[in-house]
Scaffold this motif. Structure first.
Motif, PDB file in Angstrom:
ATOM      1  N   TRP A 109     -95.253   8.654  39.155  1.00 31.54           N
ATOM      2  CA  TRP A 109     -94.136   8.323  39.225  1.00 31.54           C
ATOM      3  C   TRP A 109     -93.432   7.572  40.531  1.00 31.54           C
ATOM      4  N   ALA A 155     -88.435   9.275  31.916  1.00 35.17           N
ATOM      5  CA  ALA A 155     -88.153  10.708  32.764  1.00 35.17           C
ATOM      6  C   ALA A 155     -87.534  11.433  31.610  1.00 35.17           C
ATOM      7  N   GLN A 196     -90.072  13.074  29.587  1.00 35.12           N
ATOM      8  CA  GLN A 196     -90.616  14.303  30.298  1.00 35.12           C
ATOM      9  C   GLN A 196     -89.692  15.481  30.581  1.00 35.12           C
ATOM     10  N   ARG A 197     -88.499  15.390  30.169  1.00 29.59           N
ATOM     11  CA  ARG A 197     -87.453  16.445  29.963  1.00 29.59           C
ATOM     12  C   ARG A 197     -87.192  16.830  31.469  1.00 29.59           C
ATOM     13  N   ASP A 198     -87.147  15.637  32.634  1.00 24.33           N
ATOM     14  CA  ASP A 198     -86.844  16.042  34.087  1.00 24.33           C
ATOM     15  C   ASP A 198     -85.387  15.737  34.250  1.00 24.33           C
ATOM     16  N   ASP A 246     -82.921  16.033  36.730  1.00 21.88           N
ATOM     17  CA  ASP A 246     -82.749  15.288  37.847  1.00 21.88           C
ATOM     18  C   ASP A 246     -83.026  13.724  37.848  1.00 21.88           C
ATOM     19  N   ARG A 247     -84.415  13.546  37.684  1.00 24.43           N
ATOM     20  CA  ARG A 247     -84.931  12.229  37.507  1.00 24.43           C
ATOM     21  C   ARG A 247     -84.441  11.375  36.572  1.00 24.43           C
ATOM     22  N   THR A 248     -83.827  11.916  35.371  1.00 17.00           N
ATOM     23  CA  THR A 248     -83.386  11.240  34.436  1.00 17.00           C
ATOM     24  C   THR A 248     -81.786  10.634  34.809  1.00 17.00           C
ATOM     25  N   ARG A 275     -91.026  26.880  34.164  1.00 23.38           N
ATOM     26  CA  ARG A 275     -91.167  25.408  34.413  1.00 23.38           C
ATOM     27  C   ARG A 275     -89.948  24.397  33.655  1.00 23.38           C
ATOM     28  N   LEU A 287     -87.174  21.971  35.333  1.00 23.61           N
ATOM     29  CA  LEU A 287     -86.664  20.857  35.058  1.00 23.61           C
ATOM     30  C   LEU A 287     -85.402  20.660  34.499  1.00 23.61           C
TER      31      LEU A 287
END
Length: 863
Positions: free
Chosen positions: A523, A553, A556-558, A560-562, A735, A739
């Protein structure tokens, strides 16, 4: 016209002006249907302005292909030399549009100003970018910007809708609606006229323009439509004045005295008669109709032969003197209307090139398309160049089908001409356009053909881009990491040799992205590549990388990053007029909102993508899938038609769209309590993924098979899915919580103990996920978990929006403009949990921002 029933709006605008000139600046949007009085209001505001305030007024024209930066060109004589020089450079292609925008900001910063841009619904893309640029930076400028537009012509698919969406988040933007006049106001306007006021009010529906038009022909019978009103007024004109009006209607834009005199000998007296009649107006420099509807009504009655003659005369007059870059778009319009193919081929390509340099890619595509309609008169080499220019403009303006067809023709012509270098380059570009069109199989084969052709020519500048294209496809299709890396190495080696920084940065990005997807690392390298592309001023390369990072992003179900990736990519695409990238970014953003639990916002974002006429198939498929999932999770009908439509838009192995699509189909079947279909759809998806590194795509399918009571196959699975498949539901849920995915966390807890089931039920109820609530209660009954709370608590039922007590607490803190961290500290919960509660509140209230939620609280308190 009197500013009847406009006093409140004028007072608000005057207040904005007073506040803005002392800082910070503001933007006011004045909107209403055609003829509602927007121009009258802003002119009155200009008259009321303090003499020390500089008043700048520009307008957009209703041209088939609008003038790039037309309003700014109108304003140029009133602006400083730096802006004028920059504008000339931008139109000539020697400097970027954003540099001109910065010059305008600097000019506005020099002193208090009122800047009016009228009829933004006719704006070209470059003008909309100018407004975006100004709006974002207005707080630092002592100016009020007023933009007017017709809201009755701005639907969901109108280009202005995207600009309005961008402005929605700015607190210094204000909106003012102009409503139709009341009956007393119409009666006041009719004072002194022998007319039936009730009939006038009925016919006009209170539209000030229609009322004025009807009253301007007092001797005529009251017409039923504007067309009849205009015809009645024209009937009283002399033949010479009617000819002037007809000519002005054909010209269709502000007309200078010199141009009008070139078409009509000695028009002054007839023009004065037309002005006195009120059908047109003049400011001493140019003449125009008082309203576009009037012009259209006149034009409809002008004989075709007369139109043709006027267009030919105008073309002759404009060509007889020096032709400036500002004239190119008009000359191209008149050339085609005059039936002069040679003139079209002289001016349309130049107008297209000029539009492209100012960032007006849709206008560029339209001008190239105009030239191509007559290109059979040109040598093949020039035809091919036009096709290639058209394809470039079409890709950037997201008109993929047109661009693909132009590239196919260009490939054939370059091949027939024995030009393998350009043939190979066009094949590579064709492959690039086919992939977002959903035709991944053809894209892959075309990419291989491009490499084959270019490799046969030895080292060349086009070959590294062809290797990069293979690298991108391998990454997007989740091929082996080693294959992606091999293509990247070839692209980097040649790209560095030829000094192609864009190839190098993209190849490094996609190699890192492939590692990130399959191995969970990379990343930071992707982020660095995006930053590097932006720092090196590689707008298209940076846009591509930023978009792909949004996709991965979200995959990957993230959360905050998305959110961060979408915000950055969207800003970049808006700044550089990358419509295709922007629409795909927003589709990925809707996926991110879905993961966060903000389902109303996700559906709205998806619908915004679908409403755009130029949304590419991959973006449409993704948005349809998000919309289908929202409906499925909310227990609403018409889920499967949306999912089927999404699947029909792209090839089966187009993983950007179908990756989520398979999971959505499986989940929809599970929510409908159809375990057989769950397994069938999951197996179908896994079969399509066979042989690929796809832990974020195959993992969820295996989990759904397990949840439906089946035995999941051994497939690559990302961490949260792997934990659930291994029986560690608590680890998986933790987890998912980390996320920021409350719905996925609740699904994982369905495999847990009694407290976990209660926690899952509460989460589903907070999200209003009714089918999942029913499934959870069924699981609790099967396992003998008691007691089962029957629906929301009494306090929740009593709340009109179904908010829980904790959500009401959060809403009250939102009213204090607190961040998630501050809310968490007040309520003694974690920031992640606070964020989930905020998302649930926004979802239940059906709003998009915290400020809108706070307003709902105030409205509720007043009730």
């Amino acid at each position: 016209m009197d500013v009847l029933e406009r006093e409140a709006v004028l007072q608000d605008l005057a207040g904005h002006l007073q506040a803005a000139v002392s800082g910070p600046g503001r933007l006011a949007l004045v909107r209403g249907e055609a003829g509602i009085g927007k121009t009258t209001v802003v002119r009155q505001l200009a008259q009321l302005a303090d003499p020390r305030i500089r008043v700048l007024v520009g307008a957009c024209d209703p041209l088939a292909t609008p003038r790039p930066l037309g309003p700014l060109m109108d304003l140029a004589p009133r602006l400083g030399p730096t802006v004028r020089t920059g504008l000339t450079g931008a139109l000539a292609g020697t400097c970027r549009s954003d540099e001109v925008f910065d010059c305008l900001l600097a000019d506005l910063s020099a002193g208090p100003s009122l800047l009016v841009v009228e009829d933004v619904h006719w704006a070209d893309e470059a003008t909309m970018d100018l407004l975006r640029h100004l709006a974002r930076r207005l707080p630092s400028v002592p100016a009020l910007v007023v933009a007017t537009y017709r809201d009755d012509e701005v639907g969901r698919t109108h280009p202005l809708t995207a600009l309005l969406g961008t402005l929605a988040g700015y607190q210094w933007v204000y909106r003012h609606d102009l409503a139709p006049l009341s009956r007393p106001a119409v009666a006041r306007l009719a004072t002194g006229h022998s007319i039936d006021v009730e009939q006038l009010y009925h016919v006009s529906a209170g539209n000030p323009f229609i009322v004025t038009e009807i009253l301007a022909a007092p001797t005529e019978t009251i017409p039923a439509t504007v067309r009849e009103a205009v015809a009645g007024r024209l009937a009283g004109l002399s033949a010479a004045a009617r000819t002037v009006v007809d000519v002005l209607a054909v010209l269709g834009h502000r007309v200078s005295p010199q141009l009008l005199a070139g078409v009509l000998p000695a028009p002054e007296e007839a023009l004065e008669e037309a002005v006195a009649c009120g059908i047109v107006r003049t400011d001493g420099q140019e003449t125009e109709f008082r309203h576009e509807l009037t012009r259209l009504a006149v034009l409809e009655a002008v004989p075709a032969a007369c139109c043709l003659r006027v267009h030919r005369q105008v073309l002759e007059v404009m060509r007889s003197g020096p032709v400036t870059a500002d004239d190119l778009a008009l000359l191209a319009d008149h050339s085609e209307a005059a039936g002069d193919p040679a003139a079209v081929l002289e001016y349309a390509p130049a107008a297209a090139a000029r539009a492209a340099t100012t960032g007006a890619h849709r206008e560029a595509a339209a001008q190239y398309a105009r030239a191509l309609r007559y290109a059979d008169r040109l040598p093949l080499d020039r035809q091919t160049s036009l096709l290639e220019g058209h394809a470039r403009a079409c890709l950037l303006s997201s008109r993929l089908d047109e661009g693909v067809e132009s590239l196919r023709a260009a490939v054939r012509l370059r091949g027939a001409a024995g030009d393998p270098l350009r043939e190979g380059e066009n094949l590579r570009r064709l492959s690039y356009s086919l992939w977002p069109s959903g035709r991944t199989a053809e894209s892959r084969q075309t990419a291989l053909d491009a490499v084959r052709v270019l490799e046969g020519l030895g080292p060349n500048r086009e070959l590294p881009r062809a290797y990069l294209n293979l690298c991108r496809l391998a990454c997007y299709e989740h091929e082996a990491v080693a294959l992606t890396a091999a293509h990247a190495e070839k692209a980097i080696a040649l790209g560095e040799g030829f000094g192609d920084a864009g190839v190098v940065v993209q190849a490094r990005f996609h190699a890192a992205a492939a590692r990130m997807l399959s191995e969970g690392c990379g990343w930071e390298d992707c982020e660095q590549a995006v930053s590097s592309a932006m720092a090196q001023d590689l707008p298209v390369d940076a846009g591509t990388c930023a978009l792909v990072l949004c996709w991965f992003a979200a995959l990957q179900r993230d959360v905050d990053r998305t959110t961060a990736a979408v915000r950055r990519a969207e800003a970049h695409c808006l700044d550089h007029d990358l419509l295709f990238h922007l629409l795909c970014t927003r589709a990925c953003g809707s996926w991110g909102l879905l993961n966060r639990g903000a389902w109303t916002q996700a559906a709205d974002a998806a619908q915004e993508v679908l409403s755009h006429p130029d949304a590419p198939p991959v973006a449409r498929a993704l948005a349809l899938t998000v919309l289908g999932l929202v409906r499925a999770r909310q227990g609403r009908a018409q889920v499967w038609p949306l999912l089927e439509q999404a699947a029909s838009l792209v090839d089966t192995d187009c993983l950007m769209a179908t990756g989520l699509g398979w999971e959505a189909r499986v989940e929809a079947a599970w929510l409908a309590d159809d375990p057989e279909r769950v397994r069938a759809e999951a197996v179908r998806g896994l079969d399509a993924l066979a042989g690929r590194a796809h832990p974020w795509l195959s993992g969820p399918l295996a989990c759904w098979i397990r949840r439906a009571g089946g035995t999941p196959p051994q497939v690559p699975a990302a961490e949260p899915h792997a934990l659930e498949l291994a029986g560690d539901w608590a680890g998986a849920a933790a987890r998912w919580d980390a996320l920021g995915c409350p719905y996925d966390a609740a699904l994982a807890r369905l495999s847990g103990d009694g407290p976990a089931l209660h926690q899952a039920l509460a989460a589903f109820e907070a999200l209003d996920a009714r089918p999942a609530v029913a499934r959870t209660r069924a699981v609790m009954r099967t396992r003998g978990v008691r007691p089962i709370r029957r629906g929301p608590r009494a306090a929740t039922r009593a709340n009109p929006y179904g908010l829980t007590n904790r959500e009401l607490d959060v809403l009250k803190l939102l009213n204090e403009d607190l961040s998630d961290a501050e809310i968490a500290a007040r309520l003694y919960i974690t920031p992640k949990t606070a964020g989930h509660h905020v998302g649930a509140v926004l979802n239940k209230l059906g709003v998009h921002t915290r400020h809108e939620a706070a307003r709902k609280l105030h409205d509720s308190d007043r009730r």
